[in-house]
Design a protein around this motif. Sequence first.
Motif, PDB file in Angstrom:
ATOM      1  N   LEU A  14       0.876  -1.169   0.000  1.00 52.78           N
ATOM      2  CA  LEU A  14       0.000   0.000   0.000  1.00 52.78           C
ATOM      3  C   LEU A  14       0.912   1.216   0.000  1.00 52.78           C
ATOM      4  O   LEU A  14       1.723   1.376   0.908  1.00 52.78           O
ATOM      5  N   ALA A  15       0.818   2.067  -1.015  1.00 54.14           N
ATOM      6  CA  ALA A  15       1.732   3.200  -1.107  1.00 54.14           C
ATOM      7  C   ALA A  15       0.966   4.492  -1.343  1.00 54.14           C
ATOM      8  O   ALA A  15       0.066   4.554  -2.188  1.00 54.14           O
ATOM      9  N   ARG A  16       1.339   5.514  -0.583  1.00 47.17           N
ATOM     10  CA  ARG A  16       0.769   6.829  -0.825  1.00 47.17           C
ATOM     11  C   ARG A  16       1.423   7.435  -2.062  1.00 47.17           C
ATOM     12  O   ARG A  16       2.575   7.146  -2.392  1.00 47.17           O
ATOM     13  N   HIS A  17       0.682   8.321  -2.733  1.00 46.97           N
ATOM     14  CA  HIS A  17       1.201   8.991  -3.927  1.00 46.97           C
ATOM     15  C   HIS A  17       2.400   9.872  -3.599  1.00 46.97           C
ATOM     16  O   HIS A  17       2.686  10.171  -2.439  1.00 46.97           O
ATOM     17  N   GLY A  18       3.076  10.341  -4.645  1.00 47.25           N
ATOM     18  CA  GLY A  18       4.226  11.212  -4.475  1.00 47.25           C
ATOM     19  C   GLY A  18       3.840  12.684  -4.399  1.00 47.25           C
ATOM     20  O   GLY A  18       2.659  13.049  -4.423  1.00 47.25           O
ATOM     21  N   ASP A  19       4.852  13.523  -4.307  1.00 43.56           N
ATOM     22  CA  ASP A  19       4.678  14.976  -4.210  1.00 43.56           C
ATOM     23  C   ASP A  19       3.786  15.484  -5.343  1.00 43.56           C
ATOM     24  O   ASP A  19       3.894  15.056  -6.486  1.00 43.56           O
ATOM     25  N   ARG A  20       2.908  16.434  -5.003  1.00 41.79           N
ATOM     26  CA  ARG A  20       1.985  16.990  -5.992  1.00 41.79           C
ATOM     27  C   ARG A  20       1.839  18.472  -5.751  1.00 41.79           C
ATOM     28  O   ARG A  20       2.326  19.007  -4.747  1.00 41.79           O
ATOM     29  N   GLU A  21       1.126  19.117  -6.668  1.00 44.19           N
ATOM     30  CA  GLU A  21       0.827  20.538  -6.483  1.00 44.19           C
ATOM     31  C   GLU A  21      -0.230  20.690  -5.391  1.00 44.19           C
ATOM     32  O   GLU A  21      -0.827  19.719  -4.933  1.00 44.19           O
ATOM     33  N   THR A  38       4.094  16.165  -9.413  1.00 39.31           N
ATOM     34  CA  THR A  38       5.267  16.950  -9.811  1.00 39.31           C
ATOM     35  C   THR A  38       6.396  16.008 -10.223  1.00 39.31           C
ATOM     36  O   THR A  38       6.380  14.815  -9.909  1.00 39.31           O
ATOM     37  N   PRO A  39       7.412  16.520 -10.911  1.00 37.42           N
ATOM     38  CA  PRO A  39       8.581  15.682 -11.204  1.00 37.42           C
ATOM     39  C   PRO A  39       9.188  15.068  -9.942  1.00 37.42           C
ATOM     40  O   PRO A  39       9.640  13.919  -9.961  1.00 37.42           O
ATOM     41  N   LEU A  40       9.199  15.843  -8.846  1.00 44.07           N
ATOM     42  CA  LEU A  40       9.691  15.300  -7.574  1.00 44.07           C
ATOM     43  C   LEU A  40       8.853  14.098  -7.156  1.00 44.07           C
ATOM     44  O   LEU A  40       9.390  13.083  -6.687  1.00 44.07           O
ATOM     45  N   GLY A  41       7.538  14.198  -7.332  1.00 45.69           N
ATOM     46  CA  GLY A  41       6.661  13.094  -6.967  1.00 45.69           C
ATOM     47  C   GLY A  41       6.960  11.830  -7.749  1.00 45.69           C
ATOM     48  O   GLY A  41       6.941  10.720  -7.197  1.00 45.69           O
ATOM     49  N   GLU A  45       8.296   8.139  -6.147  1.00 48.36           N
ATOM     50  CA  GLU A  45       7.651   6.856  -6.388  1.00 48.36           C
ATOM     51  C   GLU A  45       8.587   5.892  -7.104  1.00 48.36           C
ATOM     52  O   GLU A  45       8.613   4.687  -6.803  1.00 48.36           O
ATOM     53  N   PHE A  46       9.364   6.402  -8.062  1.00 51.99           N
ATOM     54  CA  PHE A  46      10.323   5.564  -8.772  1.00 51.99           C
ATOM     55  C   PHE A  46      11.343   4.973  -7.801  1.00 51.99           C
ATOM     56  O   PHE A  46      11.665   3.772  -7.854  1.00 51.99           O
ATOM     57  N   GLN A  47      11.835   5.793  -6.884  1.00 51.89           N
ATOM     58  CA  GLN A  47      12.801   5.315  -5.896  1.00 51.89           C
ATOM     59  C   GLN A  47      12.177   4.290  -4.960  1.00 51.89           C
ATOM     60  O   GLN A  47      12.834   3.313  -4.571  1.00 51.89           O
ATOM     61  N   LEU A  48      10.910   4.499  -4.593  1.00 51.69           N
ATOM     62  CA  LEU A  48      10.216   3.511  -3.770  1.00 51.69           C
ATOM     63  C   LEU A  48      10.115   2.185  -4.518  1.00 51.69           C
ATOM     64  O   LEU A  48      10.333   1.113  -3.939  1.00 51.69           O
ATOM     65  N   GLY A  49       9.788   2.245  -5.809  1.00 52.60           N
ATOM     66  CA  GLY A  49       9.726   1.032  -6.608  1.00 52.60           C
ATOM     67  C   GLY A  49      11.061   0.314  -6.651  1.00 52.60           C
ATOM     68  O   GLY A  49      11.131  -0.922  -6.556  1.00 52.60           O
ATOM     69  N   GLN A  50      12.149   1.074  -6.809  1.00 46.27           N
ATOM     70  CA  GLN A  50      13.488   0.470  -6.820  1.00 46.27           C
ATOM     71  C   GLN A  50      13.795  -0.216  -5.492  1.00 46.27           C
ATOM     72  O   GLN A  50      14.372  -1.319  -5.466  1.00 46.27           O
ATOM     73  N   GLU A  51      13.412   0.431  -4.383  1.00 46.86           N
ATOM     74  CA  GLU A  51      13.669  -0.166  -3.072  1.00 46.86           C
ATOM     75  C   GLU A  51      12.870  -1.447  -2.885  1.00 46.86           C
ATOM     76  O   GLU A  51      13.391  -2.454  -2.388  1.00 46.86           O
ATOM     77  N   LEU A  52      11.616  -1.425  -3.288  1.00 42.31           N
ATOM     78  CA  LEU A  52      10.790  -2.630  -3.183  1.00 42.31           C
ATOM     79  C   LEU A  52      11.363  -3.746  -4.058  1.00 42.31           C
ATOM     80  O   LEU A  52      11.345  -4.918  -3.670  1.00 42.31           O
ATOM     81  N   ARG A  53      11.881  -3.371  -5.220  1.00 41.64           N
ATOM     82  CA  ARG A  53      12.499  -4.367  -6.093  1.00 41.64           C
ATOM     83  C   ARG A  53      13.710  -5.000  -5.414  1.00 41.64           C
ATOM     84  O   ARG A  53      13.897  -6.225  -5.463  1.00 41.64           O
ATOM     85  N   SER A  54      14.538  -4.175  -4.774  1.00 39.66           N
ATOM     86  CA  SER A  54      15.747  -4.694  -4.129  1.00 39.66           C
ATOM     87  C   SER A  54      15.406  -5.631  -2.972  1.00 39.66           C
ATOM     88  O   SER A  54      16.173  -6.550  -2.665  1.00 39.66           O
ATOM     89  N   ILE A 202       7.959  23.212   0.161  1.00 42.34           N
ATOM     90  CA  ILE A 202       8.757  22.383  -0.738  1.00 42.34           C
ATOM     91  C   ILE A 202       9.115  23.123  -2.016  1.00 42.34           C
ATOM     92  O   ILE A 202      10.241  23.027  -2.517  1.00 42.34           O
ATOM     93  N   HIS A 203       8.185  23.942  -2.536  1.00 39.48           N
ATOM     94  CA  HIS A 203       8.346  24.485  -3.887  1.00 39.48           C
ATOM     95  C   HIS A 203       8.554  26.005  -3.951  1.00 39.48           C
ATOM     96  O   HIS A 203       8.856  26.516  -5.025  1.00 39.48           O
ATOM     97  N   ASN A 204       8.380  26.720  -2.868  1.00 40.51           N
ATOM     98  CA  ASN A 204       8.452  28.176  -2.882  1.00 40.51           C
ATOM     99  C   ASN A 204       9.585  28.619  -1.956  1.00 40.51           C
ATOM    100  O   ASN A 204       9.439  28.606  -0.732  1.00 40.51           O
TER     101      ASN A 204
END
Length: 445
Positions: A14-21, A38-41, A45-54, A202-204
Amino acid sequence: MAASNDTILGVLILARHGDREGFYQDPTTYTATTTVITPLGTQQEFQLGQELRSIYLNASSPSFISGVNGTLVNQTQVYVRADAGGELGVIYDSAVALLQGLFPGNSNYTTDLANGTTVEGALGGYQYVPIESVEPNEDVSLEGYTDCNTFDDWTTEFYNSPAFLQKSNESAAFLSQLPPYLDGRPVTLENMIYDFMNVQFIHNAAFAKALPPTFLAQALALASYHEYGVFSSPQAFAGRTILPIMLSELESIANASNPLKLAYQSLAYKPFLSLFNMTGVAQQNPELAGIVNYAAAVALEVRQPSSGGEPVIRFNFKNGTGQEFVTYNFLGTTGDVPLSALVNHVNPALINSTADWCTVCNNTQDRGCGALALAASQASAAAVKANVGHHQRISPVGAGFLGAGLTLAVFLAMFGVLAFVGVLTVGRGRSKARSTGSKDSEEKA
């Protein structure tokens, strides 16, 4: 995560979404405004996927899932769902990004053609994992709290409770200092706008520099009190509607004849709060009684103990990017918990079908409830008519299916052959293609 000699049969993520506007949700009904990832978001999520893969798809990992294909995705082994409600494209796009890290492009993703050539998949062997877009108007499992009159009543009751009023009085001095940083937005504990402050921080750069050092943490503490109070109540609809499909997935993983190895649900933060309360995790670990960070994740491992017996569940959680997975005790005990114990603990609170949801939420109009009520009425009328004409009773049948099938069932009810079935968690839904653009979205804290 602690290692053991158990066999990892599979895992439910179960994963929460990434950074958003920025985004706003009504403090009572939780209807939401539009937002986008956002690109940060996507990176989170990509990094979370990599960690779960490892952890779970790396054959050298002590938590490698037995029998899983960690190289090329086997679609019978993976089941993915994404909430298409409140934050809409943000949650779906988060699932896409996480899956890119979980199942990265692979040069072995190829096909041989009749003319003797070999073609590699696009984007360096990018692997397309089906994502079921869960539309709230067709499936209440991931957003059981919206359009629910009982939930709205509870929220109002909570805001009028002595504990909430006391907290509001205690926080009044701090809240009175926030308007200069909120661009004219009114602030009360009922409408605690931590989300706006967090997005700006985060953004300002100017906002982050101007905000006093302790203000964001203080706002988060108040928002966590607010949101946990709303979503951990006896009317914890966010948990009561998602748990049936969760249990179904865990049982499928535990079933040796079922190929499912990894289930993943992309969510907003609300189900986490309800689940932490309903499973006793927050009671045993008070630091979890609050809003989870972007890209936070629960990993429920299904393990076969080396000593034999039934499969057990291990509860792992990481609160966002930069944090490690930690194993937590739950259900008032220590260590892993038998799957049957989890099922028995939460079963009395479950909302297992849309028809049940309509009843519990006292809703006769929204999310298919009006059509269900009409179908039941027509089926009952048909039964009475048949009983009068043939001296034979015909029992009306309950209903739970939504969408196009619901329309057909209502039509059939006119002819005395209505046959709906509960749809919330009896099986896998169909994967639906979705665009990943911005739609209606939200969050409130």
